[in-house]
Design an enzyme around this catalytic site. Structure first.
Site, PDB file in Angstrom:
ATOM      1  N   TYR A   1      -3.777  11.068   0.799  1.00  0.00           N
ATOM      2  CA  TYR A   1      -4.281  10.307  -0.499  1.00  0.00           C
ATOM      3  C   TYR A   1      -4.336  12.260  -0.988  1.00  0.00           C
ATOM      4  CZ  TYR A   1      -5.739   5.946   0.447  1.00  0.00           C
ATOM      5  OH  TYR A   1      -5.627   4.854   1.190  1.00  0.00           O
TER       6      TYR A   1
ATOM      7  N   ASP B   1       0.566  -1.279   0.691  1.00  0.00           N
ATOM      8  CA  ASP B   1      -0.046   0.149   0.012  1.00  0.00           C
ATOM      9  C   ASP B   1       0.668   1.563  -0.270  1.00  0.00           C
ATOM     10  OD1 ASP B   1      -3.134   0.489   0.433  1.00  0.00           O
ATOM     11  OD2 ASP B   1      -2.096   2.169   1.475  1.00  0.00           O
TER      12      ASP B   1
ATOM     13  N   HIS C   1      -4.587  -7.659   0.092  1.00  0.00           N
ATOM     14  CA  HIS C   1      -4.253  -6.852   0.413  1.00  0.00           C
ATOM     15  C   HIS C   1      -3.526  -6.564   1.988  1.00  0.00           C
ATOM     16  CE1 HIS C   1      -3.499  -2.366  -0.127  1.00  0.00           C
ATOM     17  NE2 HIS C   1      -3.656  -2.172   0.538  1.00  0.00           N
TER      18      HIS C   1
END
Length: 454
Positions: free
Chosen positions: A373, A226, A430
């Site tokens: 982000y 990630d 993930h």
């Protein structure tokens, strides 16, 4: 058919042209100050201070009062997890959280590894540092920095740490023994959040490089998934001479000409080096495309106006749990959307999942974690210099089959030309270290073995 062949030929020429231009570049290391106000004239305190996770009656009582006042909207009939977190199952989570979950006990679990803090570029950086309990005669431990992502945290690595630092007592060979450092990304958990705009993955990479130097490591290994994958990649781009090896389980390779071959379809995939396993994981195209669309809505929100949704999540522990745990469902396996409980307890315990939630709730860092982000994607996809720079350090990659988007070896090798290990993992999604610690540890050790043979 002839049109497909023509397109493949043109794309092949474009790929050859890009690859033939390949040259080694690095990112400028630079410096930064992310604390409040201006950088003080005095030198920054470089001491490393022990830290302990703590809680209080006030903290727990406040949590319980908020949980007891939750309001839920009944789910649609037969909707399962297709509309997001199913509120019928959320009732079970809430009941367990309020009546059974023992946060004090989990705090003791968190404190089983040594925690520390140190000031770097104006921010208090939290990390755990776990040394091997014993080493074979004449051997030294390999320093390994492991970096989490969103919505994860340092706690994701708790199950894999003993497999790396104490392999012999966990049924593994002691050929590779590691000294593990797991920092919290600034703005996550116990690491202080930036007071200024612009704190992106490159800034985090530089801070973690300074952390490793402060701990006395001139050379070290990196592992990430990630955001951790991007931060570790940036470290290798900033200081390649200090990075002995890079292991990833996610590769962010959007600015990569090979990804264009995905759009040519399954029939022409083999012309570009896709294996049968790649084709199974990438196609049908429509299925992969819709999966990406379904699973990226959060990204648009957090890349544009993270503070708005952050206000809601930071005020409601139940809302926070639903928002985060939905990712632990579908990012672990997209087919879990078809289950009434999202399959969460097939891979994780409720204690494990709620500990992750508590690390966001008690630190109040959901908003600052989401800002990461906007700082990385807010200027647009493929707008950052590091996206065009290849990584010229030895790299290993673990391709877990239930990852949101599969990255074929060709995609990875274009970004990481010194790829020496690429593994199709037997299972997992993930959150690799959290879900399949044994498999990930085995692949890290495999990569180290290949690296030492070079």
């Amino acid at each position: 058919m002839w049109l497909e062949i023509l397109l493949a030929s043109v794309l092949g020429f474009v790929i050859y042209w890009f690859v033939s231009k390949d040259k080694e570049e690095t990112l400028l290391l630079g410096d930064g100050w992310w604390g409040p106000g201006s950088r003080p004239a005095a030198a920054e305190d470089e001491s490393i201070r022990p830290f302990k996770v703590e809680t209080s009656d006030e903290e727990i009582n406040d949590l319980h009062q908020r949980i007891e006042k939750f309001r839920l909207t009944p789910p649609l009939e037969d909707s399962r997890f297709h509309y997001g977190f199913n509120s019928n199952y959320l009732k079970k989570i809430i009941s367990y959280w309020r009546n059974t979950f023992d946060w004090r006990k989990q705090v003791e679990v968190l404190n089983k590894y040594p925690h520390f803090k140190t000031k770097i570029e104006g921010l208090d950086i939290h990390f755990i540092h776990v040394k091997p309990p014993q080493l074979p005669s004449g051997r030294t431990a390999k320093p390994l920095l492991m970096v989490h992502g969103w919505p994860g945290c340092f706690y994701e690595f708790y199950k894999i740490i003993p497999l790396l630092t104490d392999p012999k007592n966990h049924g593994l060979s002691d050929e590779h023994v590691f000294e593990v450092i797991c920092p919290s990304i600034p703005g996550y958990g116990f690491s202080e959040a930036s007071s200024k705009k612009g704190f992106n993955s490159v800034a985090a990479a530089r801070i973690f490089y300074k952390l490793m130097l402060r701990l006395g490591f001139q050379e070290f290994y990196l592992q990430g998934g990630d955001w951790g994958s991007l931060i570790c990649t940036n470290m290798a781009q900033l200081v390649p001479s200090h990075v002995k090896g890079l292991h990833l389980n996610v590769a962010l390779v959007l600015r990569n000409v090979y990804t264009l071959t995905f759009f040519l379809g399954r029939r022409l995939g083999r012309l570009f080096g896709y294996t049968e396993r790649d084709l199974e994981l990438l196609y049908p195209f429509k299925k992969t495309f819709y999966t990406l669309m379904r699973e990226s809505g959060y990204m648009h929100i957090q890349s544009t106006k993270p503070d708005t949704v952050g206000c809601a999540l930071n005020d409601s522990p139940v809302g926070l749990a639903a928002y985060i745990l939905e990712k632990f469902s579908t990012w672990t396996n997209e087919e879990f959307r078809d289950l009434e409980d999202g399959g969460l307890e097939r891979k994780f315990s409720l204690d494990e999942l709620l500990t992750v939630i508590m690390l966001y709730w008690t630190t109040g860092t959901i908003t600052s974690s989401q800002r990461f982000y906007k700082e990385n994607l807010g200027q647009g996809v493929m707008a950052n210099k590091h996206e065009a720079i290849k990584v010229h350090v030895p790299t290993g990659f673990a391709a877990f089959p239930s990852e949101v988007l599969h990255c074929p070896e060709k995609w990875v090798k274009n970004k990481y030309p010194k790829l020496i290990s690429y593994s199709y993992m037997a299972r997992g999604g993930h959150f690799a270290a959290f879900e399949e610690p044994e498999l990930l540890a085995q692949d890290i050790r495999k990569f180290m073995g290949l690296l030492e043979q070079q």
